[in-house]
Design a protein around this motif. Structure first.
Motif, mmCIF file in Angstrom:
data_model
loop_
_atom_site.group_PDB
_atom_site.id
_atom_site.type_symbol
_atom_site.label_atom_id
_atom_site.label_comp_id
_atom_site.label_asym_id
_atom_site.label_seq_id
_atom_site.Cartn_x
_atom_site.Cartn_y
_atom_site.Cartn_z
ATOM 1 N N THR A 8 0.827 -1.203 0.000
ATOM 2 C CA THR A 8 0.000 0.000 0.000
ATOM 3 C C THR A 8 0.865 1.257 0.000
ATOM 4 O O THR A 8 0.543 2.247 -0.664
ATOM 5 C CB THR A 8 -0.913 0.008 1.244
ATOM 6 O OG1 THR A 8 -1.735 -1.155 1.235
ATOM 7 C CG2 THR A 8 -1.794 1.239 1.277
ATOM 8 N N LEU A 9 1.972 1.212 0.717
ATOM 9 C CA LEU A 9 2.843 2.384 0.863
ATOM 10 C C LEU A 9 3.833 2.547 -0.283
ATOM 11 O O LEU A 9 4.373 3.636 -0.486
ATOM 12 C CB LEU A 9 3.635 2.261 2.174
ATOM 13 C CG LEU A 9 2.819 2.306 3.474
ATOM 14 C CD1 LEU A 9 3.674 1.854 4.647
ATOM 15 C CD2 LEU A 9 2.286 3.713 3.718
ATOM 16 N N ASN A 10 4.089 1.469 -1.016
ATOM 17 C CA ASN A 10 5.150 1.466 -2.025
ATOM 18 C C ASN A 10 4.828 2.412 -3.180
ATOM 19 O O ASN A 10 3.841 2.236 -3.893
ATOM 20 C CB ASN A 10 5.342 0.038 -2.553
ATOM 21 C CG ASN A 10 6.613 -0.110 -3.362
ATOM 22 O OD1 ASN A 10 7.456 0.787 -3.385
ATOM 23 N ND2 ASN A 10 6.757 -1.249 -4.015
ATOM 24 N N SER A 11 5.646 3.413 -3.350
ATOM 25 C CA SER A 11 5.478 4.374 -4.449
ATOM 26 C C SER A 11 6.840 4.963 -4.780
ATOM 27 O O SER A 11 7.768 4.916 -3.958
ATOM 28 C CB SER A 11 4.493 5.481 -4.060
ATOM 29 O OG SER A 11 4.971 6.227 -2.963
ATOM 30 N N PRO A 12 7.005 5.527 -5.973
ATOM 31 C CA PRO A 12 8.319 6.042 -6.383
ATOM 32 C C PRO A 12 8.868 7.151 -5.491
ATOM 33 O O PRO A 12 10.081 7.378 -5.460
ATOM 34 C CB PRO A 12 8.064 6.561 -7.813
ATOM 35 C CG PRO A 12 6.867 5.813 -8.286
ATOM 36 C CD PRO A 12 6.019 5.603 -7.074
ATOM 37 N N GLY A 14 10.676 -2.893 -6.053
ATOM 38 C CA GLY A 14 10.809 -1.499 -5.657
ATOM 39 C C GLY A 14 11.169 -1.283 -4.198
ATOM 40 O O GLY A 14 11.212 -0.146 -3.730
ATOM 41 N N ILE A 15 11.423 -2.383 -3.451
ATOM 42 C CA ILE A 15 11.749 -2.276 -2.029
ATOM 43 C C ILE A 15 13.081 -2.973 -1.773
ATOM 44 O O ILE A 15 13.286 -4.101 -2.232
ATOM 45 C CB ILE A 15 10.636 -2.903 -1.161
ATOM 46 C CG1 ILE A 15 9.331 -2.107 -1.324
ATOM 47 C CG2 ILE A 15 11.048 -2.958 0.301
ATOM 48 C CD1 ILE A 15 8.151 -2.684 -0.577
ATOM 49 N N ASP A 16 13.977 -2.293 -1.053
ATOM 50 C CA ASP A 16 15.272 -2.891 -0.708
ATOM 51 C C ASP A 16 15.092 -3.801 0.502
ATOM 52 O O ASP A 16 14.693 -3.342 1.579
ATOM 53 C CB ASP A 16 16.300 -1.799 -0.381
ATOM 54 C CG ASP A 16 16.673 -0.992 -1.615
ATOM 55 O OD1 ASP A 16 16.696 -1.573 -2.700
ATOM 56 O OD2 ASP A 16 16.925 0.221 -1.471
#
Length: 570
Positions: A343-347, A364-366
């Motif tokens: 839900t939080l993942n954004s550029p 997109g997440i380390d």
């Protein structure tokens, strides 16, 4: 019917098949090119190679073959109740070629095949049965399950196999054990164990050694069930095969080991988290199945709805603070955190996670996996994270004071921190952190919300039925708090082929979410008991886990017994 392999131009058909799958968005051109490079000069056909590589699911491939060859597609209801012509058709041959006889008449034999272009196998069936094969297309997994149920499971030569356990006691040579683990029957047996687990939607596989037998169990929807065990004399070879696949040391049988396997099963990419442990009768193996395709990382599918969903939405919109998910092992805490991260993942946000282990890879997440043996602990990674300019941190679990204090420090310096704890309810998390040594004034400054959750089995939609609840039971359960004065209708488990005759298929969360209010913060400074905090949170509007479960009972999602099993006794 003429042999399909004799009337079809196989190279031309493979070209049509590849284009058809691309047109249906089941495959991309890069994947097709990769498969063609693996074709070994055309020896391996795309119909079998694409699912093996995990590029196309078995179901999609079966549908494509059925459509292009204009052959019927076999359904579960087409499977016969008993073996057909088992006196003339070798079960070993049928399993090797993935062929299932469906119906025999005077001049014809209707068969389900996974590979309709296997001309040799179809000709062999014609000669052995004395009947003309009538071909239908089936998913390989469907054929394997039916053959396993209907035909003899004995493998030729199994009785002659060396008793590896006895040899192990005498000090078997490691190279000999490696050779045994690399032989076709053992490889096939391990693959079947894993494939059956995936077919049954199991989350874990347990292989356990006892003095006189081997026990194989699958955890399905949170409940362990026994399966037909492998031969005892192959136990050590099977364990060695699993250890080879997980890149573990097969010579080390005195210490626990952990590893990971990545493979394609039924055309899907599957991760297996492997753990071995030495026992007095031999090594035991536990494998956690991580099926990335089957995990829905959205709150509604996980059963997080209503007041809990609203509370989580509000908390996750905050730029800083700590959000905790708590519950016992296997209660879905990490999946809930992954859904929150999705839900939080954004550029415009940098998200870092530290986990043990990394269960699912998120684009997109380390993500970092801890390795305590080289000093890469939660605390060590978190100190480095704070120098990476993150916006959001996810900590797999807060286990000690050092990790808790770093999480608090990160929240105080403007980061949103997500993590898990092992406690029974939401309020107990506060007392747990206080027991770890975190100062109370730091807790009330950083904790935004705490969710406690459990997983309950959901009723099978194919066989569930509704039944009325007696008024006395409804009053005892407190159903009137959720649905007025009744009458009440609730779902009951029945059981069918779709759910393995359990009455349940899948799981959802039941949850309570404690949102920190000014009143609760003042109570924390007085360090009250968890029960007092829990009562105050309910008075402030928290929906208890039990009540959330009963709402799902009345909605026909699960049963009263399931909610009582995981939440409380009445």
């Amino acid at each position: 019917m003429a042999n399909v392999a004799e009337i079809v131009d196989i190279p031309a058909f493979e070209e049509r098949l590849g284009q058809y799958l691309i047109d249906c968005d089941k495959l991309d051109r890069n994947g097709l090119g990769r498969a063609m490079r693996f074709q070994n000069g055309g020896v391996d056909r795309l119909a079998t190679l694409l699912p093996k590589l995990g590029l196309v699911s078995e179901r999609d491939m079966a549908r494509a073959l059925s459509e292009l060859l204009e052959l019927p597609l076999v359904r579960e209801t087409d499977i016969p109740g008993s073996a057909i012509l088992d006196e003339v058709l070798s079960s070993r041959f049928l399993k090797q070629r993935n062929i299932l006889p469906l119906e025999a008449t005077d001049g014809a034999l209707r068969i389900a095949v996974a590979d309709p272009l296997d001309g040799y196998a179809i000709d062999a069936v014609r000669i052995a049965s004395g009947r003309e094969p009538v071909i239908q297309i089936a998913e390989p997994g469907l054929v394997e399950r039916a053959l396993e149920r209907l035909y003899s499971r004995a493998e030729a030569g199994a009785d002659d196999a060396m008793d590896v356990d006895e040899a192990d006691e005498l000090g078997i040579d490691v190279e000999r054990l490696r050779d045994l683990a690399s032989e076709a029957p053992v490889i096939r047996l391990v693959n079947q164990i894993i494939a059956r687990a995936v077919d049954r939607h199991a989350s874990d596989i347990h292989l356990e050694a006892f003095e006189d037998r081997v026990r194989l169990r699958y955890r399905i929807d949170g409940v362990l069930s026994e399966a037909d065990p492998p031969p005892r004399n192959l136990r050590a070879a099977i364990v060695s095969r699993i250890k080879i696949m997980a890149r573990l040391n097969i010579a080390e049988r005195r210490l626990p080991q952990d590893g990971r396997i990545n493979l394609a099963v039924r055309g899907k990419s599957i991760d297996l988290r492997v753990s071995t442990i030495p026992g007095i009768h031999g090594e035991g193996v536990a494998m956690r199945i991580l099926d990335r395709d089957s995990v829905a990382l959205d709150f509604e599918t996980l059963g997080i709805i209503g007041a809990n969903r609203d509370s989580l939405g509000t908390v996750l919109e905050q730029p800083h603070g700590i959000f905790l998910v708590t519950g016992p092992t296997g209660s879905g805490k990490t999946t809930t955190l992954y859904a929150a991260l999705s839900t939080l993942n954004s550029p415009d946000k940098k998200i870092l996670t530290v986990e043990d282990p990394v269960e699912y890879r998120l684009a997109g997440i380390d993500q970092v996996q801890v390795k305590p043996e080289i000093g890469l602990t939660f605390a060590h990674v978190l100190r480095s994270f704070l120098r990476q300019d993150p916006d959001i941190l996810m900590i797999g679990e807060i286990r000690d004071r050092e990790t808790a204090e770093i999480a608090v420090q990160a929240a105080l310096t403007g980061h949103l921190v997500l993590s898990t704890l092992h406690t029974n309810d939401a309020a107990s998390s506060i007392t747990r952190l206080l027991d770890m040594g975190v100062a109370d004034y730091l807790l009330i400054s950083t904790i935004s919300a705490i969710s406690a959750q459990r997983l309950v089995r959901t009723l099978c939609r194919h066989c569930r039925r509704e039944a009325p609840v007696l008024p006395e039971l409804a009053a005892q359960l407190g159903l009137d708090r959720h649905c007025g004065s009744g009458p009440y209708m609730i779902g009951q488990a029945v059981g069918c082929d779709k759910c393995g005759h359990t009455g349940f298929r899948g799981r959802v969360s039941i949850m309570e979410t404690l949102v920190m209010s000014d009143r609760l913060r003042q109570m924390v400074l007085r360090q009250p008991e968890a029960a007092a905090l829990q009562r105050a949170a309910v008075e402030d509007g928290m929906v208890p886990m039990y009540d959330d479960g009963m709402k799902k009972v009345l909605a026909g999602v699960t049963t009263i017994e399931e909610v009582l099993r995981v939440s409380r006794e009445v």
